[in-house]
Design an enzyme around this catalytic site. Structure first.
Site, PDB file in Angstrom:
ATOM      1  N   LYS A 110       0.842  -1.191   0.000  1.00 33.14           N
ATOM      2  CA  LYS A 110       0.000   0.000   0.000  1.00 33.14           C
ATOM      3  C   LYS A 110       0.880   1.246   0.000  1.00 33.14           C
ATOM      4  O   LYS A 110       1.900   1.299   0.699  1.00 33.14           O
ATOM      5  CB  LYS A 110      -0.904  -0.043   1.231  1.00 33.14           C
ATOM      6  N   SER A 184      -9.616   1.640   3.222  1.00 37.22           N
ATOM      7  CA  SER A 184      -8.709   2.358   2.343  1.00 37.22           C
ATOM      8  C   SER A 184      -7.721   1.453   1.610  1.00 37.22           C
ATOM      9  O   SER A 184      -7.057   1.895   0.672  1.00 37.22           O
ATOM     10  CB  SER A 184      -7.940   3.413   3.147  1.00 37.22           C
ATOM     11  N   SER A 208      -9.741  -0.625   7.494  1.00 37.82           N
ATOM     12  CA  SER A 208      -9.239  -0.445   6.135  1.00 37.82           C
ATOM     13  C   SER A 208      -8.623  -1.678   5.500  1.00 37.82           C
ATOM     14  O   SER A 208      -8.311  -1.658   4.311  1.00 37.82           O
ATOM     15  CB  SER A 208      -8.212   0.695   6.109  1.00 37.82           C
TER      16      SER A 208
END
Length: 475
Positions: A110, A184, A208
């Site tokens: 990420k 996210s 997330s």
């Protein structure tokens, strides 16, 4: 074994009459005491260690899949093609290749933790464009274990939203490209669900990892506090956020988590002793409208746990005012990251308004440690009688894939809060939690999932239970 749940193990029916007749596990065939490590990542690593395939071959295959499929879902914002190939060649020359648990496995990271030579943009044009000079500890551990970082995955700005898009680019759910993969860690979940990588790094501040894992039908786990190095942004979302993993199988996730945590024991999936499991399907707030199929997904998970021999009891979690506490911390959690921005004027309008509300909340002193202390005291007392709690992961299917970053603040807040109310509590407490696929929504045709939660230190228990339920899914 709880008689009520055993009775519905073969046909789980919720209060609204929704039937799930998928549970066909043979209760006379108990799982083995130890589950073998398996899954795409473990199989690739085994072949690399055995010398039947090279790291370069594995990397080339992953990059080819990304080149072919990523344009459809926009899971990756950076594809490290040349650097990944070079790292694969370097890996092949390592003298300890035959000892590496993730030898040659392609992984995604990420984009809000540092990868040497890459920008750490956290989904925002307002962040620094300076490439990172050192790997984040999580990335360093992945590399040390033999993994190849093939790219960085998409996320919403500063990780604040439960859908994933940026200006001019919408990340899509591989299970239904008309819907968001959640957020996210939406790009991470999409990359795994599309088969572009078997394992992806993610992090979880109010759900997330678990929210996109549920939306995309993959397994995701957020470890408890201090199990894996956090160091996410300025202050890890005021201590709410943890680094974890998303994977196609529980065993692959356990293998990856063992690397991130520096604990080989987490990779050893074992049948847990008979657990006391609470089945809690009610949402944290009466204002949440539950999709009955998500309620049924949690009940199906409870029924399968009962068939596996665990004591399962319907319960109500002592949520108290946790819905309000989560709403107060959501806009204020990103303030330290906002204060460190190099170009704050480039923030999206929705984010500026969200952070402005957070500053008001902070100025009024509405977020206090004592609030969490009271909540944790209630939950610790509750868990004196239970080892694990099962809830729905989501309250509804993920929202439509669209340019949410260009819409108003209220539309984004309502969309995020409406479908993902179950996950944030466990970030407030810093306890481990995971999301396990649990079938398909019969109307939306998107994945369903159940959330497994335990007290501090229960990561191995959650992984063992998840492996049992995963086996029953496949039976």
């Amino acid at each position: 074994m709880n008689e009520d749940l055993t009775a519905v193990a073969w046909e789980s029916v919720d209060d609204d009459g929704v039937t799930d007749a998928e549970v066909t596990m043979d209760s006379s065939r108990p799982p083995a005491d130890e589950y073998p490590i398996g899954g795409p990542a473990a199989a690739l690593a085994a072949r690399v260690r055995a010398g039947t395939i090279t790291p370069a071959d594995v990397t080339a295959d992953a990059l080819a899949r990304i080149a072919s499929e990523n344009r459809k879902i926009n899971a990756f914002t950076v594809v490290r093609a040349e650097r990944a190939r070079a790292e694969a060649r370097e890996l092949a020359a390592r003298l300890d290749l035959d000892e590496l648990p993730l030898a040659g496995v392609p992984v995604a990271v990420k984009q809000n933790i540092a990868v040497t030579g890459e920008q750490t943009r956290a989904g925002s044009a307002a962040t620094s464009a300076e490439p990172a000079s050192l790997d984040h500890p999580v990335v360093a551990r992945l590399r040390a274990a033999g993994a190849i970082v093939v790219g960085l995955t998409a996320m919403p700005e500063l990780g604040l939203w439960a859908s994933t898009d940026s200006e001019g680019c919408v990340t899509r759910n591989p299970r239904d490209v008309g819907r968001s993969p959640g957020g996210s860690s939406g790009g991470a979940a999409a990359a795994v669900a599309a088969g572009l990588v078997p394992i992806a790094h993610g992090n979880d501040g109010l759900g997330s990892i678990r929210v996109p894992a549920a939306a995309c039908g993959v397994f995701g786990i957020k470890p408890g506090r201090h199990v894996v190095p956090s160091q996410i942004g300025a202050d890890s979302w005021a201590g709410l956020a943890e680094n974890g993993v998303l994977a196609t199988t529980v065993s692959d996730a356990a293998l990856a988590l063992s690397v991130l945590a520096g604990r080989s024991d987490l990779a050893e999936l074992r049948k847990p002793q008979r657990l006391r499991i609470g089945l809690a399907v009610a949402p944290p707030s009466r204002l949440v409208r539950m999709d009955r199929h998500w309620t049924a997904a949690a009940r199906t998970a409870g029924a399968r746990a009962a068939v596996a021999g665990h004591e399962v009891q319907p319960v109500e979690l002592p949520y108290g005012d946790t819905a309000l506490l989560m709403l107060l911390r959501w806009p204020s959690a990103g303030l330290a990251d906002a204060d460190a921005l190099t170009k704050p004027e480039l923030l999206q309008q929705r984010t500026r308004r969200h952070l402005a509300l957070g500053r008001v909340i902070r100025r009024l002193g509405l977020v206090r440690p004592s609030q969490i202390d009271r909540t944790e005291a209630r939950l610790l007392e509750f868990f004196e009688n239970f080892d694990v709690v099962i809830t729905p992961t989501l309250a509804a299917p993920p929202p439509k894939a669209r340019q949410w970053s260009g819409r108003g603040w209220l539309a984004n807040v309502v969309s995020s809060a409406r479908y993902a109310p179950f996950t944030g509590l466990w970030n407030l407490l810093g306890w481990p939690a995971a999301s396990l696929p649990m079938g398909t929504h019969p109307e939306a045709h998107t994945p369903l999932a159940a959330q497994l939660v335990g007290p501090p230190g229960s990561e191995a228990t959650l992984l063992g239970l998840a492996a049992q339920l995963e086996l029953s899914n496949q039976a």
